[in-house]
Scaffold this motif. Structure first.
Motif: not given
Length: 445
Positions: A79-82, A71-76, A62-69
């Motif tokens: 938008a990520l609040r945090s 800002r959403t949950c991959p499954i749902t 998940i950190e690799t996902w976030i570091d790629a830019g």
């Protein structure tokens, strides 16, 4: 109590019988429960964390996902609040228990992961370093730097977190503050060594951090450690010096060169290598000293008198690509003055080594080799017959012709063309290849 023991024994016996039955049937493959798998990698989660959407992932995925830019949950796709994932200790313990239960299948228990440093933790440590430097509290600063060092070593995430929150600037400011102290006792040396060990993790440094480390007091402290520190301190010192002079104008390289004992300490790092990284860093610093200000004969003369030319040529014989490029760059800078050219040509391997590196190592190495050959062939601004004849004998003419055919930079092209004109004057009596050897060769046209 007895009945409970009997139930556990019966459960173990049933599991063992089931395992034996599977082995007899050839079904020894173990299925990982779906809720133990990361939804992204589909592998067993080693460090399960939960996002603000309630979905659990493995931290690395998940950190690799976030570091790629993202800002959403991959499954749902919400938008990520945090962006800070929360460790899921319940799932982690369940995974560990499952690993222990299935150790007979070769499953190893995953270790309990360390919780990464949070931005609040990082800011607290940096605040303590700043306040300790203002008070002159060496022990307090050493303690905070040690905490920072330990967290940085735990992983890339902590390293990025410190770098993002200005650790390089805070640390370099404290380094400069303590460098201005009047006495350099054992305690302050320990502090400097701890700080220098963290700086490489913060590269590249911003301009403010480089400004603090490039101050006269900071540079003198680094040169002191470069001369008399242990192997680790010398390595870290030269890495920081490289960072300062590589991203600045010629002024910083000149300031380093003027510090008493600096050229000698850099020369020692090449002569008595600590590690390839330190050797390359020392070559870069020397290159900046010799190449960015060709008129500074004082610095080049000191290096030549130390024996740097012989050391560089011997290094070229079996150096890797990176070291070779840097050694040739330093040699090119040294040949800007007459003493450097004479000393370079006096070494019996010089011309042969330079010609050998043409078109063999890299484009940069070829450019430096041509430049050095050009300077040796025009000592005192006059053609040097000895250097030209020797270059012909080791095949320089053919290699330079090939260089012009495959292409090169404009300045290198001009020097190669001039070298070919000078070499052509000696070809009839000195070339190692006789053109008559090819008289029976059929031409393609």
């Amino acid at each position: 109590m007895i009945s409970s023991w009997r139930r556990r024994r019966a459960t173990r016996r049933a599991r063992k019988e089931q395992l034996v039955g599977c082995e007899e049937a050839g079904e020894t493959e173990l299925t990982i429960p779906s809720h133990f798998r990361c939804p992204i990698s589909l592998d067993l989660m080693k460090d399960p964390v939960t996002l603000s959407t309630g979905i659990t992932y493995d931290r690395e995925s998940i950190e690799t996902w976030i570091d790629a830019g993202n800002r959403t949950c991959p499954i749902t796709n919400q938008a990520l609040r945090s962006l800070e994932p929360i460790p899921n200790h319940a799932i982690r313990r369940m995974v560990q228990d499952w690993c222990v239960e299935n150790r007979s299948f070769g499953i190893e228990r995953i270790p309990t992961p360390r919780i990464p440093a949070s931005p609040m933790d990082v800011l607290e440590i940096l605040k303590n370093i700043a306040s300790a430097s203002e008070r002159g509290d060496r022990d307090g600063c050493i303690e905070s730097v040690a905490k920072m060092k330990a967290l940085v070593r735990e992983g890339e995430r902590n390293k990025r977190c410190f770098a993002t929150h200005g650790a390089g600037t805070a640390l370099s400011s404290a380094f400069e503050e303590f460098s201005n102290t009047s006495s350099l006792d054992e305690n302050i040396i320990v502090l400097f060594e701890e700080m220098l060990s963290v700086f490489p993790s913060m590269f590249p440094l911003n301009s403010e951090a480089r400004s603090h480390l490039g101050s006269p007091a900071s540079l003198h402290c680094m040169i002191l450690l470069l001369k008399s520190g242990d192997l680790t301190a010398r390595r870290n010192s030269v890495l920081v010096l490289k960072e300062i002079v590589s991203s600045d104008s010629r002024n910083k390289a000149e300031e380093v060169a003027e510090i008493d004992g600096a050229p000698e300490a850099l020369y020692k790092l090449i002569k008595e290598p600590i590690c390839p990284t330190a050797t390359k860093a020392a070559l870069v610093v020397i290159y900046r000293m010799t190449s960015l200000n060709p008129t500074n004969e004082k610095i080049i003369t000191r290096l030549v008198e130390m024996g740097l030319v012989n050391l560089l040529i011997e290094t070229l014989v079996d150096a890797d690509r990176s070291v070779c490029e840097k050694a040739l760059g330093v040699l090119d800078g040294i040949c800007n003055i007459e003493l450097g050219r004479v000393t370079t040509y006096d070494h019996s391997l010089t011309v042969a080594a330079l010609v050998k590196k043409l078109l063999r190592v890299s484009e940069l190495a070829t450019e430096f080799s041509v430049s050095v050959l050009w300077k040796l062939a025009r000592r005192n601004d006059q053609p040097d017959d000895g250097a030209l004849v020797e270059a012909l004998q080791v095949g320089a003419f053919q290699k330079l012709l090939l260089l012009l055919q495959v292409g090169c930079g404009e300045r290198t092209k001009e020097k190669a063309t001039e070298l070919l004109k000078l070499l052509n004057l000696h070809r009839e009596r000195s070339e190692c290849i006789d053109s008559s050897d090819f008289k029976d060769l059929k031409r393609p046209f």
